[in-house]
Each structure stands twice: as C-alpha cells, then as structure tokens.
Write a protein that holds these residues in place. Sequence first.
Motif, mmCIF file in Angstrom:
data_model
loop_
_atom_site.group_PDB
_atom_site.id
_atom_site.type_symbol
_atom_site.label_atom_id
_atom_site.label_comp_id
_atom_site.label_asym_id
_atom_site.label_seq_id
_atom_site.Cartn_x
_atom_site.Cartn_y
_atom_site.Cartn_z
ATOM 1 N N LEU A 6 -81.733 40.622 -63.394
ATOM 2 C CA LEU A 6 -80.952 39.400 -63.266
ATOM 3 C C LEU A 6 -80.137 39.492 -61.975
ATOM 4 N N VAL A 7 -80.284 38.488 -61.114
ATOM 5 C CA VAL A 7 -79.547 38.430 -59.859
ATOM 6 C C VAL A 7 -78.575 37.259 -59.947
ATOM 7 N N ASP A 8 -77.286 37.554 -59.828
ATOM 8 C CA ASP A 8 -76.237 36.534 -59.922
ATOM 9 C C ASP A 8 -76.021 35.898 -58.547
ATOM 10 N N LEU A 9 -76.355 34.630 -58.438
ATOM 11 C CA LEU A 9 -76.196 33.897 -57.185
ATOM 12 C C LEU A 9 -75.075 32.866 -57.261
ATOM 13 N N THR A 10 -74.254 32.945 -58.298
ATOM 14 C CA THR A 10 -73.233 31.918 -58.520
ATOM 15 C C THR A 10 -72.108 31.953 -57.491
ATOM 16 N N LEU A 11 -71.960 33.036 -56.773
ATOM 17 C CA LEU A 11 -70.891 33.122 -55.773
ATOM 18 C C LEU A 11 -71.305 32.563 -54.417
ATOM 19 N N PRO A 15 -76.796 27.598 -47.598
ATOM 20 C CA PRO A 15 -78.124 28.013 -48.019
ATOM 21 C C PRO A 15 -78.184 29.455 -48.518
ATOM 22 N N MET A 16 -77.036 30.107 -48.668
ATOM 23 C CA MET A 16 -77.027 31.536 -49.004
ATOM 24 C C MET A 16 -77.678 31.834 -50.347
ATOM 25 N N HIS A 17 -77.544 30.942 -51.342
ATOM 26 C CA HIS A 17 -78.165 31.244 -52.638
ATOM 27 C C HIS A 17 -79.683 31.338 -52.494
ATOM 28 N N TYR A 18 -80.262 30.514 -51.649
ATOM 29 C CA TYR A 18 -81.707 30.574 -51.411
ATOM 30 C C TYR A 18 -82.079 31.836 -50.621
ATOM 31 N N GLY A 41 -76.536 22.307 -61.424
ATOM 32 C CA GLY A 41 -76.365 21.171 -60.519
ATOM 33 C C GLY A 41 -77.318 21.271 -59.343
ATOM 34 N N ASP A 42 -76.834 20.889 -58.162
ATOM 35 C CA ASP A 42 -77.671 20.867 -56.960
ATOM 36 C C ASP A 42 -78.276 22.219 -56.634
ATOM 37 N N ALA A 43 -77.557 23.298 -56.900
ATOM 38 C CA ALA A 43 -78.062 24.644 -56.586
ATOM 39 C C ALA A 43 -79.374 24.926 -57.317
ATOM 40 N N VAL A 44 -79.491 24.456 -58.548
ATOM 41 C CA VAL A 44 -80.716 24.666 -59.321
ATOM 42 C C VAL A 44 -81.885 23.997 -58.611
ATOM 43 N N ASP A 45 -81.708 22.736 -58.234
ATOM 44 C CA ASP A 45 -82.776 22.000 -57.545
ATOM 45 C C ASP A 45 -83.125 22.645 -56.215
ATOM 46 N N GLU A 46 -82.107 23.043 -55.456
ATOM 47 C CA GLU A 46 -82.339 23.619 -54.136
ATOM 48 C C GLU A 46 -83.115 24.925 -54.221
ATOM 49 N N VAL A 47 -82.676 25.842 -55.088
ATOM 50 C CA VAL A 47 -83.337 27.139 -55.208
ATOM 51 C C VAL A 47 -84.724 26.970 -55.826
ATOM 52 N N PHE A 48 -84.812 26.226 -56.921
ATOM 53 C CA PHE A 48 -86.083 26.008 -57.611
ATOM 54 C C PHE A 48 -87.120 25.391 -56.669
ATOM 55 N N ASN A 49 -86.759 24.301 -56.014
ATOM 56 C CA ASN A 49 -87.705 23.588 -55.151
ATOM 57 C C ASN A 49 -88.087 24.409 -53.923
ATOM 58 N N SER A 50 -87.121 25.091 -53.321
ATOM 59 C CA SER A 50 -87.409 25.888 -52.123
ATOM 60 C C SER A 50 -88.348 27.042 -52.444
ATOM 61 N N CYS A 58 -91.910 29.205 -60.581
ATOM 62 C CA CYS A 58 -90.530 29.096 -61.067
ATOM 63 C C CYS A 58 -90.476 28.363 -62.407
ATOM 64 N N ALA A 59 -89.552 28.792 -63.258
ATOM 65 C CA ALA A 59 -89.316 28.116 -64.533
ATOM 66 C C ALA A 59 -87.852 28.283 -64.911
ATOM 67 N N ILE A 60 -87.255 27.237 -65.424
ATOM 68 C CA ILE A 60 -85.879 27.331 -65.931
ATOM 69 C C ILE A 60 -85.957 27.897 -67.331
ATOM 70 N N THR A 61 -85.287 29.041 -67.550
ATOM 71 C CA THR A 61 -85.355 29.695 -68.853
ATOM 72 C C THR A 61 -84.129 29.430 -69.713
#
Length: 76
Positions: A6-11, A15-18, A41-50, A58-61
């Motif tokens: 598990l990698v925590d990207l919440t901080l 574009p750093m989360h990607y 929110g937007d971070a989910v779409d950005e990371v998932f789509n990229s 990719c899959a949202i679990t």
Amino acid sequence: MSDITLVDLTLFGCPMHYIKAREALKHIAIEESVDLLVNTGDAVDEVFNSLSQDGQECAITSSEGLTTTIRVRRKQ
C-alpha cells in the motif's frame, strides 16, 4: 505471490501523486500489483486515468470517506 504493498499518496497534490504512483510501479515486477491510497475526488480520476493511459490495469477497490484505494497491476 507476495503481499500487495500500500502506497499512501494522500499527502501529494497534482502532479506529484501521479509521479509517485509511477515510481511505485517501477519497484514491482510486471503482472504484480500495488494499492495506491489517494484523496477522494479529482485525484482519483487523475491517477486512475493517467495510469490507465500508460497501459496499466487499474481498479478502484475501496472508497471510504476522504480516501480511495486504487489497485494497479503493472502491465509494462
């Protein structure tokens, strides 16, 4: 098969989360998976789509409150 990391990207914001997600994928073998914890929110779409556009699977679990977990299977 090893445990899924598990990698925590919440901080991180865009574009750093990607960028951090891509770095995490470099540390696993092709066909292995990693779970990415991102802000709902937007971070989910950005990371998932990229990552999907990069050719990863990719899959949202889970989505709980302020965070969402995206499972990514490295394809290349």
